[in-house]
Design an enzyme around this catalytic site. Structure first.
Site, mmCIF file in Angstrom:
data_model
loop_
_atom_site.group_PDB
_atom_site.id
_atom_site.type_symbol
_atom_site.label_atom_id
_atom_site.label_comp_id
_atom_site.label_asym_id
_atom_site.label_seq_id
_atom_site.Cartn_x
_atom_site.Cartn_y
_atom_site.Cartn_z
ATOM 1 N N TYR A 67 10.889 0.417 -8.820
ATOM 2 C CA TYR A 67 10.611 0.877 -10.189
ATOM 3 C C TYR A 67 11.788 0.643 -11.111
ATOM 4 C CZ TYR A 67 5.982 2.418 -9.344
ATOM 5 O OH TYR A 67 4.643 2.401 -9.092
ATOM 6 N N GLN A 101 -3.034 1.448 -20.860
ATOM 7 C CA GLN A 101 -2.849 1.578 -19.411
ATOM 8 C C GLN A 101 -1.450 1.117 -19.031
ATOM 9 O OE1 GLN A 101 -6.708 -0.079 -17.387
ATOM 10 N NE2 GLN A 101 -6.542 -0.968 -19.401
ATOM 11 N N ASN A 102 -0.725 0.566 -19.999
ATOM 12 C CA ASN A 102 0.594 0.019 -19.698
ATOM 13 C C ASN A 102 1.644 1.124 -19.668
ATOM 14 O OD1 ASN A 102 -0.755 -2.353 -19.802
ATOM 15 N ND2 ASN A 102 0.000 -2.961 -21.817
ATOM 16 N N HIS A 119 -1.395 5.939 -18.014
ATOM 17 C CA HIS A 119 -0.778 5.737 -16.700
ATOM 18 C C HIS A 119 0.704 6.070 -16.692
ATOM 19 C CE1 HIS A 119 -4.264 2.759 -15.616
ATOM 20 N NE2 HIS A 119 -4.643 4.015 -15.608
ATOM 21 N N CYS A 127 12.065 14.977 -11.854
ATOM 22 C CA CYS A 127 12.258 15.505 -10.497
ATOM 23 C C CYS A 127 10.920 15.971 -9.940
ATOM 24 C CB CYS A 127 13.253 16.662 -10.548
ATOM 25 S SG CYS A 127 13.310 17.542 -8.977
ATOM 26 N N CYS A 130 11.376 20.145 -9.374
ATOM 27 C CA CYS A 130 11.490 21.088 -10.501
ATOM 28 C C CYS A 130 10.933 20.522 -11.802
ATOM 29 C CB CYS A 130 12.949 21.534 -10.685
ATOM 30 S SG CYS A 130 14.019 20.251 -11.382
ATOM 31 N N CYS A 151 17.769 14.930 -7.944
ATOM 32 C CA CYS A 151 17.930 15.731 -9.156
ATOM 33 C C CYS A 151 19.297 16.427 -9.135
ATOM 34 C CB CYS A 151 16.808 16.767 -9.187
ATOM 35 S SG CYS A 151 16.912 17.946 -10.529
ATOM 36 N N CYS A 154 18.447 20.430 -8.702
ATOM 37 C CA CYS A 154 17.847 21.075 -7.521
ATOM 38 C C CYS A 154 17.830 20.171 -6.294
ATOM 39 C CB CYS A 154 16.434 21.562 -7.852
ATOM 40 S SG CYS A 154 15.224 20.224 -7.822
ATOM 41 N N PRO A 218 -8.471 -13.871 -22.992
ATOM 42 C CA PRO A 218 -8.827 -15.278 -22.763
ATOM 43 C C PRO A 218 -9.923 -15.432 -21.709
ATOM 44 C CG PRO A 218 -6.428 -14.946 -22.604
ATOM 45 C CD PRO A 218 -7.061 -13.587 -22.679
HETATM 46 P P1 OAD Z 1 -4.903 -6.702 -15.065
HETATM 47 O O1 OAD Z 1 -3.732 -7.420 -14.471
HETATM 48 O O2 OAD Z 1 -5.999 -6.250 -14.185
HETATM 49 O O3 OAD Z 1 -5.597 -7.622 -16.174
HETATM 50 C C1 OAD Z 1 -4.859 -8.269 -17.162
HETATM 51 C C2 OAD Z 1 -5.846 -8.901 -18.135
HETATM 52 O O4 OAD Z 1 -5.107 -9.482 -19.189
HETATM 53 C C3 OAD Z 1 -6.708 -10.016 -17.529
HETATM 54 O O5 OAD Z 1 -8.076 -9.764 -17.876
HETATM 55 C C4 OAD Z 1 -6.213 -11.296 -18.244
HETATM 56 O O6 OAD Z 1 -7.269 -12.228 -18.483
HETATM 57 C C5 OAD Z 1 -5.710 -10.714 -19.543
HETATM 58 N N1 OAD Z 1 -4.674 -11.499 -20.224
HETATM 59 C C6 OAD Z 1 -3.712 -12.284 -19.700
HETATM 60 N N2 OAD Z 1 -2.927 -12.792 -20.669
HETATM 61 C C7 OAD Z 1 -3.408 -12.306 -21.845
HETATM 62 C C8 OAD Z 1 -3.029 -12.447 -23.204
HETATM 63 N N3 OAD Z 1 -1.984 -13.191 -23.577
HETATM 64 N N4 OAD Z 1 -3.748 -11.793 -24.144
HETATM 65 C C9 OAD Z 1 -4.801 -11.021 -23.797
HETATM 66 N N5 OAD Z 1 -5.206 -10.857 -22.527
HETATM 67 C C10 OAD Z 1 -4.527 -11.475 -21.559
HETATM 68 O O7 OAD Z 1 -4.276 -5.510 -15.919
HETATM 69 P P2 OAD Z 1 -4.953 -4.163 -16.429
HETATM 70 O O8 OAD Z 1 -6.345 -4.385 -16.875
HETATM 71 O O9 OAD Z 1 -3.999 -3.569 -17.394
HETATM 72 O O10 OAD Z 1 -3.000 0.915 -12.954
HETATM 73 O O11 OAD Z 1 -4.956 -3.295 -15.114
HETATM 74 C C11 OAD Z 1 -5.353 -1.968 -15.208
HETATM 75 C C12 OAD Z 1 -4.623 -1.111 -14.211
HETATM 76 O O12 OAD Z 1 -4.736 -1.716 -12.907
HETATM 77 C C13 OAD Z 1 -3.133 -1.017 -14.396
HETATM 78 O O13 OAD Z 1 -2.752 -0.107 -15.425
HETATM 79 C C14 OAD Z 1 -2.703 -0.502 -13.044
HETATM 80 C C15 OAD Z 1 -3.617 -1.299 -12.113
HETATM 81 O O14 OAD Z 1 -4.148 -0.564 -11.055
HETATM 82 C C16 OAD Z 1 -2.078 1.771 -12.439
HETATM 83 O O15 OAD Z 1 -0.989 1.398 -12.064
HETATM 84 C C17 OAD Z 1 -2.506 3.185 -12.365
#
Ligand code: OAD
Length: 252
Positions: A67, A101-102, A119, A127, A130, A151, A154, A218
């Protein structure tokens, strides 16, 4: 020039409330790999295997290090034209909520006023015992010394403020996302594969409530068959063009 309809521009220009769901694709043009892409040094690790509490407790140092690496990537990245256009679109509509979701903090850094983080946010740590927030420097120092970050108050393990597999989404974020969805006259789904729930349900619910729903991606997504309009272009091209079109309609 990305192709979108006059209806979308009219609906945006006349909307009382707009909601935008974003996913990893909107940050792709900032150089942040989408969720399922290989991630350089760490590509041998499967996110599904590291992003859960069992993996963390099993090997906190490994997960903290992963991370930390991802946090450094986002700190080195900059918001792109898509993030900025969304922030600027706020000037042309009464209310605009970004439901993301980012975890990369780029909507906040681009200046969006209402960012609902479903997310979590990788720039924050806390921590596990705590709940106190922890400074990133505490994590960095421990990783450099080759020990798990703990932490200072704690001695509990410090974890990133992100939602792991098997964990609940922050209830307040879900509640705010629900409310923004039900208020929305227009809903944009941007850069998400729309296969992860509950995020993927928001555009579908918005449409059931009468909103005009457009996706910007796309490629086809899990909700392509359920939206009013698909804009097949990168977010960094489509969103600035949409902002300009709405701006011309509202000021012209
Ligand atoms: P994904 O990696 O599943 O999908 C990314 C999407 O972005 C795809 O549909 C691509 O076609 C599109 N893409 C790529 N380049 C692009 C651009 N320049 N402009 C627009 N679209 C583009 O990512 P998420 O849908 O965000 O959850 O995934 C959802 C969740 O899946 C994440 O938040 C994560 C994962 O499990 C957790 O970590 C809880």
């Amino acid at each position: 020039m990305p192709d979108f309809s006059d209806t979308l521009v009219d609906r945006l220009a006349g909307a009382d409330a707009v909601a935008v769901l974003t996913g990893a694709g909107i940050s792709a043009e900032s150089g942040i790999p989408t969720f399922r892409d290989p991630d350089g040094l760490w590509e041998k690790f499967d996110p599904q295997e590291l992003a859960n509490v069992e993996a963390f407790l099993d090997n906190p140092e490994l997960v903290q290090g992963w991370y930390r690496h991802r946090r450094q990537l986002v700190e080195e990245a900059e918001p792109n034209a898509g993030h900025r256009a969304l922030a600027e679109l706020e000037a042309h509509v009464s209310e605009l909520s970004v439901i993301t979701q980012n975890v990369d903090d780029l909507h906040n850094r681009a200046g969006s006023g209402t960012v609902i983080e479903l997310h979590g946010n990788i720039t924050r740590n806390y921590c596990m015992d705590c709940d106190r927030p922890a400074e990133p420097e505490t994590v960095d120092a421990a990783i450099q010394d080759g020990r798990p970050a703990r932490c200072p108050e704690c001695d509990g393990l410090i974890r990133p403020d992100v939602v792991w597999f098997g964990e609940m989404l922050p209830p307040d974020a879900v509640e705010r996302a629900d409310a923004a969805t039900s208020r929305a006259d227009v809903f944009l789904s941007v850069g998400t594969s729309a296969v992860v729930y509950p995020a993927a349900q928001f555009p579908v619910e918005a449409r059931a409530g009468g909103a005009y729903v457009a996706e910007i991606n796309p490629d086809t997504t899990g909700i392509t068959d359920e939206v009013d309009e698909s804009i097949r272009a990168p977010a960094g091209e489509a969103l600035p063009a949409l902002r300009d079109a709405v701006s011309a309609r509202t000021t012209g």
